[in-house]
Design an enzyme around this catalytic site. Structure first.
Site, PDB file in Angstrom:
ATOM      1  N   THR A 106      31.302  37.902  36.673  1.00 24.23           N
ATOM      2  CA  THR A 106      30.974  39.121  37.404  1.00 24.23           C
ATOM      3  C   THR A 106      30.533  40.211  36.425  1.00 24.23           C
ATOM      4  O   THR A 106      30.755  40.110  35.217  1.00 24.23           O
ATOM      5  CB  THR A 106      32.193  39.650  38.189  1.00 24.23           C
ATOM      6  OG1 THR A 106      33.229  39.981  37.249  1.00 24.23           O
ATOM      7  CG2 THR A 106      32.707  38.614  39.175  1.00 24.23           C
ATOM      8  N   ILE A 138      33.511  39.018  43.716  1.00 27.06           N
ATOM      9  CA  ILE A 138      34.536  38.263  44.428  1.00 27.06           C
ATOM     10  C   ILE A 138      34.642  38.716  45.877  1.00 27.06           C
ATOM     11  O   ILE A 138      34.827  37.896  46.779  1.00 27.06           O
ATOM     12  CB  ILE A 138      35.894  38.395  43.706  1.00 27.06           C
ATOM     13  CG1 ILE A 138      35.844  37.691  42.343  1.00 27.06           C
ATOM     14  CG2 ILE A 138      37.021  37.815  44.560  1.00 27.06           C
ATOM     15  CD1 ILE A 138      37.077  37.918  41.482  1.00 27.06           C
ATOM     16  N   VAL A 173      36.003  35.674  35.451  1.00 26.33           N
ATOM     17  CA  VAL A 173      35.122  35.267  36.554  1.00 26.33           C
ATOM     18  C   VAL A 173      33.747  35.847  36.244  1.00 26.33           C
ATOM     19  O   VAL A 173      33.632  36.971  35.732  1.00 26.33           O
ATOM     20  CB  VAL A 173      35.642  35.782  37.911  1.00 26.33           C
ATOM     21  CG1 VAL A 173      34.730  35.327  39.039  1.00 26.33           C
ATOM     22  CG2 VAL A 173      37.075  35.314  38.151  1.00 26.33           C
ATOM     23  N   TYR A 199      43.280  49.890  33.437  1.00 28.97           N
ATOM     24  CA  TYR A 199      43.029  48.730  34.296  1.00 28.97           C
ATOM     25  C   TYR A 199      44.242  47.799  34.317  1.00 28.97           C
ATOM     26  O   TYR A 199      44.701  47.379  35.392  1.00 28.97           O
ATOM     27  CB  TYR A 199      41.792  47.990  33.799  1.00 28.97           C
ATOM     28  CG  TYR A 199      41.415  46.783  34.618  1.00 28.97           C
ATOM     29  CD1 TYR A 199      40.716  46.914  35.813  1.00 28.97           C
ATOM     30  CD2 TYR A 199      41.760  45.496  34.195  1.00 28.97           C
ATOM     31  CE1 TYR A 199      40.370  45.803  36.573  1.00 28.97           C
ATOM     32  CE2 TYR A 199      41.405  44.378  34.945  1.00 28.97           C
ATOM     33  CZ  TYR A 199      40.723  44.543  36.128  1.00 28.97           C
ATOM     34  OH  TYR A 199      40.391  43.441  36.873  1.00 28.97           O
ATOM     35  N   ASP A 218      34.339  54.848  50.787  1.00 28.68           N
ATOM     36  CA  ASP A 218      34.661  55.024  49.374  1.00 28.68           C
ATOM     37  C   ASP A 218      36.171  55.159  49.258  1.00 28.68           C
ATOM     38  O   ASP A 218      36.736  56.232  49.458  1.00 28.68           O
ATOM     39  CB  ASP A 218      33.956  56.264  48.809  1.00 28.68           C
ATOM     40  CG  ASP A 218      34.167  56.406  47.308  1.00 28.68           C
ATOM     41  OD1 ASP A 218      34.974  55.640  46.734  1.00 28.68           O
ATOM     42  OD2 ASP A 218      33.527  57.292  46.710  1.00 28.68           O
ATOM     43  N   LYS A 253      46.781  46.785  37.575  1.00 32.99           N
ATOM     44  CA  LYS A 253      46.940  45.418  38.066  1.00 32.99           C
ATOM     45  C   LYS A 253      48.404  44.969  38.023  1.00 32.99           C
ATOM     46  O   LYS A 253      48.837  44.191  38.887  1.00 32.99           O
ATOM     47  CB  LYS A 253      46.040  44.463  37.284  1.00 32.99           C
ATOM     48  CG  LYS A 253      44.550  44.711  37.518  1.00 32.99           C
ATOM     49  CD  LYS A 253      44.184  44.644  39.008  1.00 32.99           C
ATOM     50  CE  LYS A 253      42.693  44.780  39.261  1.00 32.99           C
ATOM     51  NZ  LYS A 253      42.350  44.679  40.691  1.00 32.99           N
TER      52      LYS A 253
END
Length: 240
Positions: free
Chosen positions: A194, A19, A192, A159, A64, A163
């Site tokens: 990916t 993305i 998506v 994760y 990074d 978010k």
């Protein structure tokens, strides 16, 4: 080019693939001068070459953001290019692990890139926009994994939590930026196509490509109505 993006400097993190790369190219096609940043210098160079071949302009800065203070150093380097008008935060990592398997290392490395670095980059951009007094646009990327009452999948506790945090951060940025002309919007894609999706849940069918999402982000950033969405989280229900 007559949209908001024309001749403005916009930073895209995580711009070496997925993305982030698609967003960087789409922003440049709408007239922005795009500063792409990620860890992988070779991939960044490829994205920058794609931008330039399509008639756009930009710079690449390897960084990074998984380390504390990296966002500050990045924006100090960007100061030599010019005044930042926009920021799109695409950098993220996903390590699939059950709650029992999620140790301090997995938790902290996830939070550092997915949430801490987003806060740091948004803060650095916000400070510069406020000082310049010309407003600005911030766009964060969360996920349906961070949206209340949407289906969650096992192995994504770190994760998902990161978010959720990005959505809350975006709301806070919008409130504090309102009187300064600084708008903040969050986009929360579902599936998506990916590498991250394939790591998270390879059984899901993606109904969006990175180019689809990048084009949507560029349209939002370029549009006159971006400020009206400030504080909103826009979910993309793209799970197949």
């Amino acid at each position: 080019m007559s949209g908001w993006l024309a001749d403005r400097i916009v930073v895209v993190t995580g711009a070496s693939q997925g993305i982030g790369a698609a967003t960087a190219v789409a922003l440049a096609q709408r007239g922005a001068h795009v500063v792409v940043t990620a860890r992988n210098e070779a991939r960044l160079a490829q994205v920058l070459d794609q931008i330039r071949q399509s008639g756009g302009t930009g710079n690449a800065i390897a960084a990074d953001l998984g380390h504390e203070g990296a966002g500050h150093r990045l924006f100090t380097d960007i100061d030599a290019i010019g005044q930042v008008a926009g920021l799109v935060c695409c950098a993220a990592r996903l390590t699939k692990a059950s709650v029992a398997e999620t140790g301090q290392d997995v938790w902290r490395t996830t939070m550092q890139l997915n949430l801490d670095a987003v806060w740091e980059c948004c803060r650095e951009a916000f400070l510069r926009m406020a000082l310049a007094g010309q407003g600005g646009r911030l766009l964060t990327i969360a996920s349906l994994s961070g949206v209340y009452a949407t289906e969650k999948f096992p192995g994504l506790s770190a994760y998902n939590t990161s978010k959720f945090g990005v959505i809350g951060l975006t709301e806070a940025l919008a409130v504090e930026g309102r009187d300064l002309g600084i708008a903040a919007v969050c986009v929360s894609p579902g599936a998506v196509d990916t590498d991250m999706l394939r790591a998270a849940n390879p059984s899901l069918t993606a109904r969006l490509s990175p180019a689809d999402v990048g084009g949507l982000i560029a349209d939002l950033m370029d549009g006159a109505g971006f400020a009206a969405y400030s504080g909103a989280n826009i979910p993309l229900f793209s799970n197949g």
